[in-house]
Write an enzyme that holds these catalytic residues in place. Structure first.
Site, PDB file in Angstrom:
ATOM      1  N   LYS A  98      51.837 -13.456  14.079  1.00 50.52           N
ATOM      2  CA  LYS A  98      53.674 -14.476  14.892  1.00 50.52           C
ATOM      3  C   LYS A  98      53.296 -13.655  15.874  1.00 50.52           C
ATOM      4  O   LYS A  98      54.114 -14.898  17.391  1.00 50.52           O
ATOM      5  CB  LYS A  98      54.152 -14.873  13.723  1.00 50.52           C
TER       6      LYS A  98
ATOM      7  N   ASP B 137      59.696 -21.406  11.689  1.00 51.04           N
ATOM      8  CA  ASP B 137      59.922 -21.461  10.797  1.00 51.04           C
ATOM      9  C   ASP B 137      61.825 -21.461  10.679  1.00 51.04           C
ATOM     10  O   ASP B 137      62.554 -21.418   9.751  1.00 51.04           O
ATOM     11  CB  ASP B 137      59.745 -19.329  10.717  1.00 51.04           C
TER      12      ASP B 137
END
Ligand code: NDP
Length: 310
Positions: free
Chosen positions: A92, A128
């Site tokens: 990420k 997220d």
């Protein structure tokens, strides 16, 4: 052409020889998740259920991409006519430097979990934080703005969750991380959100603390929600990030780790009489938000939930 759903795990070598590898796969693979490891990812079953339900002629596959392969794998994406990908551990943060554009949220977090490919351009986003917020509302029927939150971990997930808490003006935010400097840096990044004195009392609204028993024990009485945003619990042999004896019945415990059985943190919470949930609900909501980014339409949430057997 023979209809062939994909259950395979692909690699960079497959991507390099893509047309030959997927010749018989139909509908075509135009979405996926890059991770290392990736075998455990539940995203394919969730996203494929959504694609099928919406009659979108695409499949979502898992790709085992090692850290030193990420740049090559990403560079192939536009040529392969992909609509987008998800990134999971450990990609990420590295993905931030590999996309053409970053949206404001991903830039602030410093991590990308969703890439959308738009007219040959790779756009990096992060779902997220918003996925976490929806999961908390669903699991505990409460909004982040009403909570005093302690986050364990200041990596990609911890940063996304912390920023979301700050943006929703949570009552307090306490950050603990194994490497204290990272918790401190994250607190410094968020200080502008906590200018107002929302909580009056002996404790600051925004606080970075060392990951030590004494510091955590003190905070327990001053927080409502504790979030595990570390990989502690991924291995069966892991113990709870905070032992049951330190937890208390008034707490809500959210473990971003997801598993069919109880995670060590959820077990410790239950032992302490606290309410607890694992990360399946966050997985669901961050995935639904990714789907909405790729297709500009509402995700079939209940279909995706059923695919995860939530
Ligand atoms: P990162 O690698 O970016 O960060 C890991 C964090 O955990 C760092 O803060 C690191 O501390 C800390 N950490 C690692 N090992 C230990 C340890 N043994 N003891 C204490 N702290 C430790 O990972 P991510 O933030 O991307 O992911 C973290 C977890 O969140 C993953 O396990 C993943 O399963 C979960 N997750 C779940 C999601 C969901 O949808 N349910 C979505 C995203 C993530 P340090 O800085 O000291 O290295």
């Amino acid at each position: 052409m023979k209809k062939k759903p994909t259950t395979d795990r692909y690699t960079l070598a497959d991507i390099e020889n893509w047309q030959a590898i997927v010749r018989e796969v139909d509908p075509p693979i135009r979405l996926g998740v890059f991770g290392d490891p990736v075998a455990h990812s539940l995203s394919p079953q969730m996203q494929n259920a959504a694609l099928k339900h919406c009659q979108i002629e695409m499949q979502y596959a898992r790709f085992h991409i090692r850290p030193n392969e990420l740049a090559s794998a990403v560079s192939f994406l536009t040529g392969l006519d992909f609509a987008g990908v998800n990134l999971t551990v450990p990609h990420k943060i590295a993905a931030v430097g590999l996309v053409d554009e970053l949206n404001e949220n991903a830039k602030r977090i410093g991590a990308v979990n969703t890439v959308k490919i738009n007219q040959g351009k790779l756009i990096g986003l992060n779902t997220d934080g918003r996925g976490f917020s929806r999961a908390i509302r669903e699991e505990f029927s409460v909004d982040l703005r009403d909570l005093r939150v302690l986050i364990l971990g200041a990596g990609g997930a911890g940063r996304a969750i912390a920023l979301q808490c700050a943006q929703e003006n949570c009552e307090r935010l306490v950050l603990a991380n194994r490497t204290f400097d990272k918790a401190k840096k994250l607190a410094d990044d968020l200080v502008g959100f906590f200018a107002g004195p929302k909580v009056f009392g002996p404790v600051p609204r925004l606080h970075a603390i060392p990951w030590e028993e004494q510091a955590i024990r003190f905070q327990i009485g001053h927080v409502d929600l504790i979030v595990n945003a570390t990989p502690i619990g991924l291995n069966r042999s892991d113990s709870s990030p905070i032992p049951a004896q330190l937890l208390a019945p008034h707490l809500m415990i959210y473990d971003t780790i997801y598993s069919e059985s109880r995670t060590p943190f959820v077990s410790a919470a239950t032992e302490a009489g606290a309410r607890a949930a694992n990360g399946l609900s966050m997985l669901l909501h961050q995935g639904a938000l990714s789907f909405e980014i790729w297709f500009q339409r509402e995700a079939p949430l209940e279909v995706m939930r059923a695919a995860l057997a939530l």
